[in-house]
Write a protein that holds these residues in place. Structure first.
Motif, PDB file in Angstrom:
ATOM      1  N   ALA A 166      -1.724   4.657   6.247  1.00 23.37           N
ATOM      2  CA  ALA A 166      -2.338   3.855   5.189  1.00 23.37           C
ATOM      3  C   ALA A 166      -2.611   2.438   5.684  1.00 23.37           C
ATOM      4  O   ALA A 166      -3.681   1.865   5.427  1.00 23.37           O
ATOM      5  CB  ALA A 166      -1.446   3.835   3.952  1.00 23.37           C
ATOM      6  N   MET A 217      -3.708   4.729  -0.853  1.00 27.46           N
ATOM      7  CA  MET A 217      -4.692   5.285   0.080  1.00 27.46           C
ATOM      8  C   MET A 217      -4.451   6.783   0.188  1.00 27.46           C
ATOM      9  O   MET A 217      -3.312   7.237   0.300  1.00 27.46           O
ATOM     10  CB  MET A 217      -4.589   4.630   1.454  1.00 27.46           C
ATOM     11  CG  MET A 217      -5.601   5.207   2.437  1.00 27.46           C
ATOM     12  SD  MET A 217      -5.868   4.179   3.886  1.00 27.46           S
ATOM     13  CE  MET A 217      -6.954   2.928   3.225  1.00 27.46           C
ATOM     14  N   TYR A 218      -5.553   7.551   0.147  1.00 32.57           N
ATOM     15  CA  TYR A 218      -5.451   9.013   0.122  1.00 32.57           C
ATOM     16  C   TYR A 218      -6.625   9.619   0.883  1.00 32.57           C
ATOM     17  O   TYR A 218      -7.462   8.896   1.433  1.00 32.57           O
ATOM     18  CB  TYR A 218      -5.420   9.511  -1.328  1.00 32.57           C
ATOM     19  CG  TYR A 218      -6.706   9.281  -2.103  1.00 32.57           C
ATOM     20  CD1 TYR A 218      -7.577  10.335  -2.391  1.00 32.57           C
ATOM     21  CD2 TYR A 218      -7.048   8.001  -2.564  1.00 32.57           C
ATOM     22  CE1 TYR A 218      -8.757  10.114  -3.105  1.00 32.57           C
ATOM     23  CE2 TYR A 218      -8.220   7.789  -3.272  1.00 32.57           C
ATOM     24  CZ  TYR A 218      -9.072   8.846  -3.541  1.00 32.57           C
ATOM     25  OH  TYR A 218     -10.235   8.639  -4.237  1.00 32.57           O
ATOM     26  N   ILE A 272       0.848  -1.195   0.000  1.00 33.64           N
ATOM     27  CA  ILE A 272       0.000   0.000   0.000  1.00 33.64           C
ATOM     28  C   ILE A 272       0.884   1.246   0.000  1.00 33.64           C
ATOM     29  O   ILE A 272       1.970   1.241   0.594  1.00 33.64           O
ATOM     30  CB  ILE A 272      -0.956   0.016   1.230  1.00 33.64           C
ATOM     31  CG1 ILE A 272      -1.993   1.134   1.143  1.00 33.64           C
ATOM     32  CG2 ILE A 272      -0.189   0.079   2.539  1.00 33.64           C
ATOM     33  CD1 ILE A 272      -3.071   0.926   0.123  1.00 33.64           C
ATOM     34  N   GLY A 322       0.735   5.323   0.980  1.00 30.99           N
ATOM     35  CA  GLY A 322       0.004   6.393   1.662  1.00 30.99           C
ATOM     36  C   GLY A 322       0.338   7.723   1.000  1.00 30.99           C
ATOM     37  O   GLY A 322       1.484   8.172   1.041  1.00 30.99           O
ATOM     38  N   LEU A 339      -6.317   0.759   6.109  1.00 27.12           N
ATOM     39  CA  LEU A 339      -6.687  -0.534   5.516  1.00 27.12           C
ATOM     40  C   LEU A 339      -7.363  -1.433   6.540  1.00 27.12           C
ATOM     41  O   LEU A 339      -8.259  -2.209   6.207  1.00 27.12           O
ATOM     42  CB  LEU A 339      -5.439  -1.248   4.983  1.00 27.12           C
ATOM     43  CG  LEU A 339      -4.970  -0.936   3.564  1.00 27.12           C
ATOM     44  CD1 LEU A 339      -3.750  -1.784   3.238  1.00 27.12           C
ATOM     45  CD2 LEU A 339      -6.076  -1.212   2.542  1.00 27.12           C
ATOM     46  N   GLY A 352      -9.426   7.782   5.080  1.00 23.20           N
ATOM     47  CA  GLY A 352      -8.694   7.320   3.910  1.00 23.20           C
ATOM     48  C   GLY A 352      -9.599   6.623   2.911  1.00 23.20           C
ATOM     49  O   GLY A 352     -10.602   5.999   3.278  1.00 23.20           O
ATOM     50  N   PRO A 399      -1.719  -0.160  -5.070  1.00 21.71           N
ATOM     51  CA  PRO A 399      -2.876   0.493  -4.447  1.00 21.71           C
ATOM     52  C   PRO A 399      -2.446   1.725  -3.633  1.00 21.71           C
ATOM     53  O   PRO A 399      -1.397   1.708  -2.978  1.00 21.71           O
ATOM     54  CB  PRO A 399      -3.454  -0.587  -3.525  1.00 21.71           C
ATOM     55  CG  PRO A 399      -2.933  -1.878  -4.066  1.00 21.71           C
ATOM     56  CD  PRO A 399      -1.583  -1.569  -4.648  1.00 21.71           C
ATOM     57  N   ARG A 428      -7.249   1.820  -6.613  1.00 19.40           N
ATOM     58  CA  ARG A 428      -6.524   0.627  -7.063  1.00 19.40           C
ATOM     59  C   ARG A 428      -6.022   0.809  -8.497  1.00 19.40           C
ATOM     60  O   ARG A 428      -6.648   1.516  -9.278  1.00 19.40           O
ATOM     61  CB  ARG A 428      -7.413  -0.610  -6.942  1.00 19.40           C
ATOM     62  CG  ARG A 428      -7.884  -0.825  -5.498  1.00 19.40           C
ATOM     63  CD  ARG A 428      -8.403  -2.226  -5.240  1.00 19.40           C
ATOM     64  NE  ARG A 428      -8.838  -2.353  -3.844  1.00 19.40           N
ATOM     65  CZ  ARG A 428      -8.041  -2.686  -2.838  1.00 19.40           C
ATOM     66  NH1 ARG A 428      -6.756  -2.936  -3.069  1.00 19.40           N
ATOM     67  NH2 ARG A 428      -8.497  -2.784  -1.600  1.00 19.40           N
ATOM     68  N   ALA A 488      -2.155   5.677  -8.749  1.00 16.58           N
ATOM     69  CA  ALA A 488      -2.199   4.216  -8.601  1.00 16.58           C
ATOM     70  C   ALA A 488      -1.952   3.524  -9.942  1.00 16.58           C
ATOM     71  O   ALA A 488      -1.223   2.532 -10.016  1.00 16.58           O
ATOM     72  CB  ALA A 488      -3.545   3.797  -8.013  1.00 16.58           C
ATOM     73  N   ILE A 499      -9.303   4.226  -0.832  1.00 18.26           N
ATOM     74  CA  ILE A 499      -8.329   3.446  -1.621  1.00 18.26           C
ATOM     75  C   ILE A 499      -8.578   3.609  -3.111  1.00 18.26           C
ATOM     76  O   ILE A 499      -9.712   3.505  -3.577  1.00 18.26           O
ATOM     77  CB  ILE A 499      -8.392   1.952  -1.263  1.00 18.26           C
ATOM     78  CG1 ILE A 499      -8.018   1.738   0.201  1.00 18.26           C
ATOM     79  CG2 ILE A 499      -7.440   1.142  -2.147  1.00 18.26           C
ATOM     80  CD1 ILE A 499      -8.034   0.290   0.628  1.00 18.26           C
TER      81      ILE A 499
END
Length: 367
Positions: free
Chosen positions: A338, A134-135, A99, A101, A342, A362, A132, A366, A126, A364
């Motif tokens: 991140a 996360m934001y 992942i 972040g 998850l 967060g 993947p 992908r 991504a 995700i």
């Protein structure tokens, strides 16, 4: 389950993108990996400054009018290049990273309007990096009535708990503003700004000495602090307010030293930062046993000495002395966040951002 998390951070200084790898389950850090950096070039920095100016009028967090759309593409490309270079330099493959972040670049932060805007196109990132992403870490906190900052305290807690020393422990970050994270076991996590960090001193050094900062505090070490001036400055209402509380870099810019010798002025402002940090002690549940200092102020030996003089018998040490990578901590933190996101773990708490209840966050994207 341990995750390999890559954190990305582009801060308010607009200098570039920090990259840092950690192994974590979102509760503790099993291993620290390498870190990297991708500087913004002058044209990119200029564009981001323009974006900050234009963002003042934003009313919707997903709007990208005018220069903001162009700035978002630049931010996204810079982060993609930072990840590609990091992966290549460390002989990794995208599938080695679970992942990413991605904090993005903050262009507007108005929690009183329940609005925080970070630019950067996470779905495009991504796809570019094949990992993947996360934001959008801050939005849920702000929408729930929190300040949306600080977000690093949960990571400070993970670092502090790994030391296996008796608490309470306070992690102090001395940047333009100083802020603290108070950690006492698993249950007590408090964070707030404490007052000026390096901003007043840096501005003074630039104005009086034409220097960007006081290297290692050597100039302040030649002077004598005006304790009466410091005592008067500490009477401002902010210092008596309980946490959580936050500041802007320029909130104390109106404080004037008057006619002083340059070295005495530097000593006074350095001591003011230390005194403001120590002033938070009565507002905490228990007196801290350890103070760990990171950020630019950790390199100011005079500031560290002055803080030691004001916190009684507690220890004061620079983060680097503990093996922490001070310059990479914020990037590491967003890898950690991140991993927490998850797993649905909280990113912010009532005593860190003022949010009504512990909040996860967060989103995700992908590849």
């Amino acid at each position: 389950m341990m995750l390999t998390a890559l954190g990305l951070m582009s801060g308010t200084s607009l200098d570039g993108v920090d990259v840092a790898l950690i192994e974590t389950d979102g509760k503790r850090v099993q291993a620290f990996g390498p870190s990297g950096y991708r500087p913004y070039n002058p044209a990119e920095r200029n564009l981001l400054r323009q974006a900050l100016s234009e963002a003042v009028n934003l009313a919707q967090r997903d709007a990208r009018p005018g220069i903001l759309g162009q700035a978002e593409r630049v931010v996204t490309r810079a982060h993609a290049e930072a990840v590609a270079a990091f992966v290549a330099q460390n002989r990794m493959r995208p599938e080695d990273i679970d992942i990413v972040g991605f904090h993005g670049q903050t262009v507007l932060h108005r929690p009183e309007r329940r609005l925080t805007v970070q630019i950067g196109d996470a779905p495009a990132l991504a796809k570019a990096i094949h990992i993947p992403v996360m934001y959008d870490f801050r939005a849920a906190d702000v929408e729930a009535g929190g300040q949306g900052a600080p977000f690093v305290p949960v990571y400070h807690r993970a670092l502090a708990q790994a030391l296996e020393r008796e608490g309470p422990i306070v992690v102090v970050n001395i940047g333009g503003v100083s802020n603290i994270t108070y950690i006492d076991g698993n249950d007590t996590l408090i964070a707030c700004d404490t007052g000026p960090g390096n901003a007043l001193l840096d501005d003074f050094m630039y104005r009086i000495m034409n220097q960007a900062f006081d290297a290692e505090g050597k100039f302040a070490a030649l002077g004598k602090a005006d304790e009466d001036w410091i005592a008067r400055a500490l009477e401002l209402p902010f210092f008596a307010s309980p946490p959580p509380k936050s500041l802007d870099r320029n909130d104390f810019a109106a404080l004037k030293l008057g006619d002083v010798l340059p070295a005495d002025g530097a000593a006074t402002l350095t001591a003011f930062t230390a005194a403001a940090i120590a002033r938070v002690i009565p507002l905490l549940p228990r007196r801290p046993r350890s103070w760990i200092v990171c950020g630019g102020g950790a390199r100011n030996l005079t500031m560290l000495r002055m803080l030691r003089e004001r916190v009684g018998t507690a220890t004061v040490e620079a983060a680097e002395a503990l093996g922490w990578a001070s310059d990479a901590i914020e990037a590491q933190a967003f890898g950690f966040l991140a991993a927490r996101g998850l797993k649905g773990l909280p990113l912010s708490y009532p005593a860190t951002t003022g949010v009504p209840m512990p909040m996860t966050g967060g989103v995700i994207a992908r590849p």
